[in-house]
Scaffold this active site. Structure first.
Site, mmCIF file in Angstrom:
data_model
loop_
_atom_site.group_PDB
_atom_site.id
_atom_site.type_symbol
_atom_site.label_atom_id
_atom_site.label_comp_id
_atom_site.label_asym_id
_atom_site.label_seq_id
_atom_site.Cartn_x
_atom_site.Cartn_y
_atom_site.Cartn_z
ATOM 1 N N CYS A 335 0.806 -1.189 0.010
ATOM 2 C CA CYS A 335 0.013 -0.008 -0.039
ATOM 3 C C CYS A 335 0.947 1.146 0.066
ATOM 4 O O CYS A 335 1.392 1.393 -0.798
ATOM 5 C CB CYS A 335 -1.132 0.033 1.159
ATOM 6 S SG CYS A 335 -2.425 1.125 1.080
ATOM 7 N N HIS A 458 -3.553 -5.608 0.840
ATOM 8 C CA HIS A 458 -3.320 -5.928 2.543
ATOM 9 C C HIS A 458 -4.013 -7.436 2.808
ATOM 10 O O HIS A 458 -4.976 -8.029 2.013
ATOM 11 C CB HIS A 458 -4.261 -5.141 3.324
ATOM 12 C CG HIS A 458 -3.599 -3.711 3.463
ATOM 13 N ND1 HIS A 458 -2.751 -3.316 4.129
ATOM 14 C CD2 HIS A 458 -4.340 -2.492 2.780
ATOM 15 C CE1 HIS A 458 -2.557 -2.079 3.855
ATOM 16 N NE2 HIS A 458 -3.587 -1.602 3.004
#
Length: 520
Positions: A335, A458
């Protein structure tokens, strides 16, 4: 209509989340339909529900302990700090806006209808709702218009257990002082006291418990021992983030992993599966002197990408990462970490902190922020093309070709891989990157360039096949073998830990008293 119980604490990190999860697990084991609830949570660890809404990770952990699907109604208000004085305000799983603390303090009572609608949804669906407070109910500067501690207890007429942390000392003063600062009506809500994180002989503590009961006129419901549990932590107060030292030479460590401890680190629960794998040592590093000689480097997510990129440069850790990559040590960004590995990050509209900055430059990627937040569950195939064909990734990633993974995405920016033809000398692209994976909707994710990669997914390490092959590849570089049985199923590990937690609660709390307080 559900019965309820509220767990409040004398301070942050007193153990409210764990005590809540433990009581939920006990109730679940005893046949009740139970759910957690926290009206307002401040944390950078978040999760995307199956409906695509964002909620605090602590309530996800508690829902798992309760044996129920995480739902955004369990955490209607989530505050994600973007700086020391402001947060992104997320209401019912959707970003509302960024607010400075002073603005939110005035605004928050407008959210009471959202809070009550969320609670009423659980009230209709479950037998018992266990509510968690935040910080302390005795923060006298914050008591006005409180929506998360005694204010919440009053809204739903909940009895309260007050938890104190003996490990940090002064637990009797914590409990007595907290009660003294409450109004009479609030004091009457407290039906039991809990001392948490106790080490030592309980017999030595018992005289103090008698005096505590005499002073407060409230019974002690339990003394819970200090205990390590391998379950998801709530936020950056987590003790696991203090583990920055190199491993002891007496440990049998096959893989040494350095996770950069960014100032605004988010979703560090991504790495719990790595920490739980046998022979793997995960260190959270925020200083050049602690970087060492890792086998694998990870840059995690962050809620302030540009601010943390500046810190990474100023701290000297950027040079450590560049040096590691130059010697073919694998580097991975997740991310915000993926965005940092690129050439350039632009936040012209101030979506996070605003501004523009040069990235680390290990991936031919540029990122532009926008106000639209991308939040979804996702499935992907590693090292695939947009047409569904596999391509042979270089270096450590070649053993991962074709692996299917699942996870979730939470990000504001969009990242684009630059073609080598776009090199105008500004970005200094030396090679063309390829996507790290292709999502189930056909969109490309991430980027790979040699032994460096980045992804927006994630929870990617929770995928057992991916984790095992990655660890095997790292070990092959070192000329050693990593065995399959060293990787433990995430789901089995969590279930075992929740049952362990329930056993601890049953043994060290007066469950009969707790049941009477709830009204069962």
């Amino acid at each position: 209509m559900a019965k309820n119980l509220m767990i409040q604490g004398t301070m942050s990190n007193a153990g409210k989340s764990i005590v809540t999860a433990g009581i939920l697990r006990v109730l679940k084991q005893d046949g009740y339909r139970v759910a957690p609830f926290k009206s307002q949570n401040m944390a950078l660890n978040s999760y995307i529900t199956k409906d695509g809404f964002e909620m605090g990770r602590a309530q996800v952990m508690q829902a798992e302990a309760a044996g129920t699907e995480p739902d955004v109604s369990m955490n209607p208000i989530l505050l994600k700090p973007t700086s020391d004085v402001g947060s992104q305000v997320i209401v019912n799983g959707i970003p509302l806006k960024n607010m400075p603390a002073s603005e939110y303090f005035k605004y928050k009572t407008k959210l009471i209808p959202d809070i009550m609608n969320a609670y009423e949804k659980l009230d209709k669906a479950y037998d018992v709702v266990v509510i968690e407070g935040a910080g302390s109910p005795a923060e006298i500067n914050l008591k006005k218009n409180d929506i998360v501690n005694m204010g919440m207890a009053k809204l739903v007429d909940a009895p309260v257990l007050l938890v104190g942390d003996i490990d940090r000392g002064g637990v009797f003063a914590q409990l007595v002082g907290t009660i003294m600062l409450l109004e009479e009506e609030e004091k009457r809500r407290i039906k039991g006291l809990v001392i948490n994180k106790f080490r030592g002989d309980k017999k030595i503590l018992e005289p103090g418990l008698v005096q505590l009961t005499d002073i407060c006129r409230i019974p002690v419901a339990g003394v819970i021992p200090y205990m390590y549990l391998d379950i998801d932590d709530e936020d950056s107060l987590s003790e696991r983030l203090d583990n920055g030292e190199s491993y002891d030479s007496t440990e049998e460590v096959l893989v040494d992993i350095a996770v950069i401890k960014l100032p605004h680190i988010s979703n560090f629960t991504d790495f719990n599966a790595l920490e739980s794998s046998n022979g793997v040592h995960v260190r959270y590093v925020n200083d050049v002197s602690r970087f060492g000689n890792p086998d694998f480097v990870i840059i995690p997510g962050t809620k302030n990408t540009i601010g943390d990129m500046k810190w990474l440069r100023q701290s000297g850790l950027e040079n450590c990462i560049l040096k590691a990559a130059s010697t073919d040590i694998p580097v991975m960004g997740v991310c915000g970490g993926f965005q940092m590995l690129g050439m350039y990050i632009s936040d012209e509209d101030g979506t996070e902190a605003g501004g523009n900055i040069r990235g680390i430059g290990l991936l031919p990627v540029v990122t532009e922020f926008s106000s639209k937040k991308h939040q979804t569950r996702t499935q992907a195939v590693i090292c695939a093309s947009e047409h569904g064909m596999m391509w042979d990734a270089a270096g450590i990633w070649e053993n991962l070709n074709g692996i299917k993974v699942s996870g979730y995405e939470i990000h504001m920016g969009e990242s684009t891989i630059l073609d080598s033809s776009e090199d105008d000398g500004f970005y200094g692209i030396v090679s063309t990157g390829r996507p790290f994976s292709v999502l189930s909707d056909g969109k490309e994710d991430g980027c790979v360039n040699g032994n460096v990669c980045g992804t927006y997914i994630h929870g990617i390490f929770d995928n057992e096949e991916f984790l095992l092959k990655l660890l095997k590849s790292i070990c092959e570089r070192k000329g050693i073998t990593y065995e399959a049985d060293n990787v433990i199923s995430v789901k089995k590990r969590k279930e075992k830990e929740y049952d362990k937690l329930a056993d601890m609660i049953r043994t060290n709390m007066d469950i009969e008293m707790v049941y009477k307080i709830i009204g069962l």
